[in-house]
Write a protein that holds these residues in place. Structure first.
Motif, PDB file in Angstrom:
ATOM      1  N   PRO A  76       0.856  -1.190   0.000  1.00 20.36           N
ATOM      2  CA  PRO A  76       0.000   0.000   0.000  1.00 20.36           C
ATOM      3  C   PRO A  76       0.894   1.243   0.000  1.00 20.36           C
ATOM      4  O   PRO A  76       1.947   1.252   0.647  1.00 20.36           O
ATOM      5  CB  PRO A  76      -0.776  -0.124   1.321  1.00 20.36           C
TER       6      PRO A  76
ATOM      7  N   THR B 180       1.589   4.378   1.313  1.00 22.13           N
ATOM      8  CA  THR B 180       1.298   5.300   2.417  1.00 22.13           C
ATOM      9  C   THR B 180       2.610   5.837   2.988  1.00 22.13           C
ATOM     10  O   THR B 180       3.679   5.280   2.737  1.00 22.13           O
ATOM     11  CB  THR B 180       0.543   4.603   3.568  1.00 22.13           C
TER      12      THR B 180
ATOM     13  N   ASP C 241       3.529   5.761   6.129  1.00 23.13           N
ATOM     14  CA  ASP C 241       4.076   4.780   7.071  1.00 23.13           C
ATOM     15  C   ASP C 241       4.891   3.715   6.356  1.00 23.13           C
ATOM     16  O   ASP C 241       5.956   3.308   6.816  1.00 23.13           O
ATOM     17  CB  ASP C 241       2.934   4.064   7.829  1.00 23.13           C
ATOM     18  N   VAL C 242       4.355   3.258   5.231  1.00 27.43           N
ATOM     19  CA  VAL C 242       5.057   2.198   4.499  1.00 27.43           C
ATOM     20  C   VAL C 242       6.349   2.750   3.901  1.00 27.43           C
ATOM     21  O   VAL C 242       7.379   2.065   3.881  1.00 27.43           O
ATOM     22  CB  VAL C 242       4.134   1.554   3.441  1.00 27.43           C
TER      23      VAL C 242
END
Ligand code: FE2
Lengths: 267, 281
Positions: free
Chosen positions: B117, B119, B121-122
């Protein structure tokens, strides 16, 4: 990372056990549904691993046929998903799987054929090593022979097979019709090793197989002779062991000889 | 534009495949370099290592892995990384690459290049892991864009922004797979030129070209076919933006004789020659 963890967990559960939770994380476009999109992954996962299994067991695949092999691959994958970094090792439990599960366990020669093919893969990419020639062993003084420890080439494997699976393997690899499976009265010993990058195999009588097994365990030449006392008197045992050793060296099976601790002779 | 950048130029290469070992050694074909599939050589000995040792004396080699699982939530696999490092020291590749993806978790490996995904955070997660890998290997690695078939509801940015951010923040290089961009552009209905435009040109160290399977409504990245015209066009567009980039053709299935692949590789050479001539006028 909780969100990523949840996504990965449900994606993997979908691939491995068809768990549907991942659907809610996938965008459904007008053109292609989430289901179709996810099925691409599930198919790719299965077929990649079934192909990897076929690469390790090519003759078993020919023997049981493409459709049966696919069913076998799917069943095996359900039970033993890969935990290997390299896909080369996928299929390491196939012999056990065939022994333990219906319908395969009703046809015990299938697991033996698998055992043969797996050993062949191990022989194929085992570590490289020098091999010694006959001069090396001639240079060892007779009084030191008893304590010699022979180092087998790392590609050496000894198999005991009850069925004529080597014959079936050979026939199928030459595009011939295979013989009916036949169970031998006694198991037959087969030796596998690699010479000049090519896999070799031959059958062995019980005496020589016993001597090879003793060598693979790291026993001394004297201890190998002792193992042969079940067939020969002491003098004949030594003569046989020496003649086995000569044959092994000629076949490229011996990588080195060490004398007790420390000293070692390699070519 | 980075026509003057001093990135290492290997020219035009192919994937090293078992079927071609003997031909390569006997005929020493005019291929500039070879890419190996790293995992195929993480074995103790035998044929693969034997041939690699001989071919590397004749051609530059790069290592391309499929199991780093850089985006996984599992800890990095240090045993695997140690094996990579040992192979790196043994065969001295020009560089090491793997994919911007994850391949498994909880100790399992699906052996598939699964999308992440997109994002913030990733990005942080992947950047941190690439940095650990680069520190351990003592060099920058190349990260490749994968082809994908799904978009996650959780994604908040485009794939190209995701890749760009990760490469810049982790200071890694990019292996740009032109076919994967094309495949994903069809599957996710975006303009592939937007992808190219977003790439940090100086970081694009290598290009992959490949064929695929067209299923009508979507495309599957199968590496079993010739490169199609649209991918050649996209390759031209990429060279217009990035200047010359070391290029190789991936063929993993339905592998033809080496000569056929050399013909295809020469097509890439022709395109590059033409574009570089245009841009230097
Ligand atoms: Fe690629």
């Amino acid at each position: 990372m909780n969100e990523l963890l949840t996504i990965q967990n449900s994606f993997q559960d979908f691939l491995i056990q068809d768990d549907k939770e991942i659907y809610q994380s996938i965008v459904d476009t007008g053109k292609v549904s989430a289901e179709t999109r996810l099925e691409i992954y599930r198919n790719a996962y299965r077929y990649r691993l079934i192909d990897a299994l076929a690469a390790n067991y090519p003759i078993l695949k020919i023997y049981i046929g493409d459709d049966q092999f696919e069913d076998l691959g799917i069943a095996y994958l359900d039970k033993y998903p890969s935990n290997f970094r390299s896909i080369r090792w996928f299929g390491d439990q196939l012999v056990n799987f065939l022994n333990d599960n219906l319908p395969y366990k009703s046809f015990p020669y299938l697991s033996e054929l698998a055992k043969l093919e797996w050993a062949m893969t191990l022989t194929f990419d085992a570590a490289d090593s020098e091999i010694i020639d006959i001069e090396t062993v001639k240079s060892i003084p007779p009084e030191d022979w008893a304590k010699m420890r022979l180092q087998p080439h790392p590609s050496t494997y000894l198999l005991s097979l009850s069925w004529n699976v080597v014959q079936i393997w050979q026939e199928l690899s030459e595009d011939q019709d295979p013989h009916e499976p036949i169970q031998n009265d006694h198991p037959v010993n087969w030796l596998l090793w690699r010479k000049d990058l090519i896999n070799q195999f031959c059958s062995l009588d019980n005496e020589e197989a016993c001597a090879i097994e003793a060598m693979l365990k790291g026993l001394t030449f004297n201890e190998i002779c002792e193992q042969l006392l079940q067939w020969f008197d002491p003098q004949d045992a030594a003569i046989h062991a020496a003649s086995f050793l000569k044959g092994w060296i000629m076949s490229g099976l011996i990588s080195g000889i060490s004398l007790g601790t420390g000293s070692s002779l390699e070519s | 534009m980075s026509y003057l950048s001093n990135k290492l130029q290997l020219g035009f290469g192919l994937g090293l495949r078992t079927d071609h070992y003997e031909t390569i050694l006997n005929e020493k074909p005019s291929i500039d370099w070879f890419e190996i599939l790293t995992e195929n050589y993480l074995v103790s000995g035998g044929k693969p290592i034997h041939y690699l040792e001989r071919i590397r004396e004749l051609y530059p080699i790069v290592m391309h892995g499929v199991s780093m699982s850089i985006g996984s939530t599992d800890p990095l696999d240090w045993n695997y990384l140690k094996e990579i490092k040992a192979l790196d020291q043994r065969i001295e590749p020009k560089w090491i690459s793997d994919h911007l993806c994850w391949t498994g978790m909880n100790g399992k490996n699906t052996h598939d290049l699964l999308p992440l995904p997109y994002t913030e955070d990733v990005i942080q997660h992947v950047v941190n892991r690439i940095q650990q890998v680069q520190d351990f290997l003592g060099k920058r690695i190349l990260i490749e864009n994968v082809s994908s078939y799904v978009t996650y509801n959780q994604s908040i940015m485009s794939e190209w922004d995701f890749l760009k951010e990760i490469s810049e923040q982790s200071d890694c290089l990019i292996l740009l797979d032109i076919n994967n961009i094309y495949v994903s552009s069809v599957n996710h209905e975006f303009n592939p030129l937007d992808y190219l435009d977003a790439m940090p040109a100086d970081r694009v160290q290598q290009i992959h070209l490949a064929g695929h399977s067209d299923m009508g409504d979507y495309i599957i990245d199968t590496h079993d076919n010739k490169i199609i015209d649209q991918v050649w066009k996209l390759y031209s567009a990429a060279l217009h933006r990035f200047g010359m980039v070391s290029t190789m053709i991936e063929r993993d299935d339905n592998i033809p004789p080496l000569n056929e692949l050399i013909v295809e590789l020469n097509q890439a050479r022709q395109i590059a020659k033409q574009i570089l001539a245009e841009t230097t006028v």
